[in-house]
Design an enzyme around this catalytic site. Structure first.
Site, PDB file in Angstrom:
ATOM      1  N   CYS A 133       0.683  -1.302  -0.051  1.00 35.36           N
ATOM      2  CA  CYS A 133       0.044  -0.078   0.004  1.00 35.36           C
ATOM      3  C   CYS A 133       0.986   1.296  -0.158  1.00 35.36           C
ATOM      4  O   CYS A 133       1.305   1.839   0.998  1.00 35.36           O
ATOM      5  CB  CYS A 133      -0.936  -0.064   1.130  1.00 35.36           C
ATOM      6  SG  CYS A 133      -1.894   1.344   1.522  1.00 35.36           S
ATOM      7  N   CYS A 136      -0.357   4.132   2.320  1.00 32.94           N
ATOM      8  CA  CYS A 136      -0.311   3.886   3.631  1.00 32.94           C
ATOM      9  C   CYS A 136       1.132   4.151   4.015  1.00 32.94           C
ATOM     10  O   CYS A 136       1.505   4.779   5.082  1.00 32.94           O
ATOM     11  CB  CYS A 136      -0.651   2.499   4.003  1.00 32.94           C
ATOM     12  SG  CYS A 136      -2.054   1.846   3.139  1.00 32.94           S
ATOM     13  N   ASP A 137       2.091   3.642   3.053  1.00 32.14           N
ATOM     14  CA  ASP A 137       3.576   3.394   3.661  1.00 32.14           C
ATOM     15  C   ASP A 137       4.358   4.293   2.872  1.00 32.14           C
ATOM     16  O   ASP A 137       5.895   4.525   3.258  1.00 32.14           O
ATOM     17  CB  ASP A 137       4.126   2.000   3.440  1.00 32.14           C
ATOM     18  CG  ASP A 137       3.224   0.882   4.435  1.00 32.14           C
ATOM     19  OD1 ASP A 137       2.745   1.715   5.546  1.00 32.14           O
ATOM     20  OD2 ASP A 137       2.934   0.025   4.055  1.00 32.14           O
TER      21      ASP A 137
END
Ligand code: NDP
Length: 332
Positions: A133, A136-137
């Protein structure tokens, strides 16, 4: 007891909920404890969902869908289904918190789960440089050199997004041409921070505590090489999430749930499936939404065929008219 329980909260689940709620079926959506909103919660800009000429962020789109479903009386529960009993007229849905809900019909719209490479160190380094992701990261890879594996739209989207943070992004693809759409390809090709590594498979991930590199094998010559990277984003597609219904619903060889023709009807009466879980081909937010519509209409049709007294025993819509009238009242 419910007339319909919808399992899944992606575009298919929420669209089914909007239609079911507007048909006075008082649906309950089981939206998952950590992944409510589905895969679009992990994407950034969505440019091809009709109605949003300027594009919309994935999480914003999902929030709007949830609000639209709730506006007409959908109840959303943020929990996971741990057990499903689909046989018989009354279906049983058990949740992680131990609650058991009964329903006359089920819309199964659990979407798909990211594919893994199947490498020994993939799990161990997950969260320590290995990610599925970018939204997300990505932030953790500022000024780093990283790699994205895959040749589809997801890989192009992730790679392009990651250039916001990383100094360099390798895209590793096992072929010498991409599967991604032309528009996404061109965006990636024209990005100076992205370098393509063709005909290469990731055959190892190195690093003791954090990812420090990947091993590559040339898919044509078999030659091996190593690339120093501090992150690996895996974007190689997804598989339908069907573990809850194995042994109950018929499953196609490609892992999708078998439905009857263009309908959402599964092999079990009163159970309907929608979205990525039945679609090995198109898997777009908008096709999933259309599929959710089909499932809600099929469920509505099925419920209409049941004895009235049976349906009358289900949770009835909570003041749907009042919910619909509210915006006008507020404006007055
Ligand atoms: P796809 O199935 O389209 O692509 C997967 C890619 O990963 C392919 O290039 C495939 O290679 C490669 N791959 C698969 N398995 C492996 C493996 N084990 N090792 C190495 N490479 C592998 O998946 P996506 O997630 O990219 O897209 C899914 C759907 O979502 C598509 O319909 C896509 O259009 C859509 N999508 C749309 C977006 C948008 O429009 N904004 C954004 C993201 C996705 P090969 O080509 O050799 O098979």
């Amino acid at each position: 007891m419910r007339q319909v329980i919808i399992i899944g909260s992606g575009p298919a689940g929420y669209t089914a909920a909007i239609y079911a709620a507007r048909a006075n079926l008082a649906p309950l959506v089981i939206a998952s404890s950590v992944e409510a909103g589905g895969e679009l919660m992990k994407t950034t800009e969505i440019e091809n969902y009709p109605g949003f000429a300027a594009g919309i962020q994935g999480p914003d789109l999902m929030l709007e869908m949830q609000k639209q479903a709730e506006r007409f009386g959908t109840e959303v529960v943020l929990d996971d289904v741990t057990d499903l009993q689909l046989d018989g007229q009354m279906k049983k849905v058990t949740l992680g918190n131990g609650d058991v809900h009964e329903a006359l019909s089920i819309v199964f719209a659990t979407g798909s789960a990211y594919r893994k490479l199947g490498l020994p160190d993939e799990e161990r380094l997950s969260g320590y440089g290995v990610s599925w992701c970018a939204t997300c990261d990505g932030f953790f890879f500022r000024k780093k050199t990283i790699a994205v594996v895959g040749g589809g739209d997801s890989a192009m989207e992730e790679a392009t997004f990651l250039t916001k943070f990383a100094d360099k992004v390798y895209v590793i693809h096992r072929k010498d041409e991409l599967r991604a759409s032309k528009a996404m390809q061109e965006r990636a090709f024209s990005d100076p921070k992205i370098e393509f590594v063709w005909n290469s498979a990731v055959t190892g991930i190195t690093g003791s505590e954090l990812v420090d590199g990947i091993d590559l094998t040339d898919t044509v010559t078999g030659a091996t090489s190593h690339l120093d990277v501090s992150g690996l984003f895996i974007a190689i597609g997804a598989d339908p999430r069907t573990h809850l219904v194995h042994g109950q619903l018929d499953i196609n060889p490609d892992g999708t749930v078998v439905v009857d023709g263009r309908s959402s009807r599964t092999n079990i009466t009163g159970v309907f499936a929608a979205g990525d879980v039945i679609d090995p081909t198109y898997r777009q937010a908008v096709t999933a939404a259309g599929s959710g519509t089909v499932a809600a209409l099929d469920a509505e049709h099925y419920l209409a065929s049941l004895p009235r007294e049976l349906v009358a025993g289900a949770v009835q819509p909570a003041r749907v008219e009042e919910v619909e009238e509210k915006p006008n009242e507020e404006a007055a």
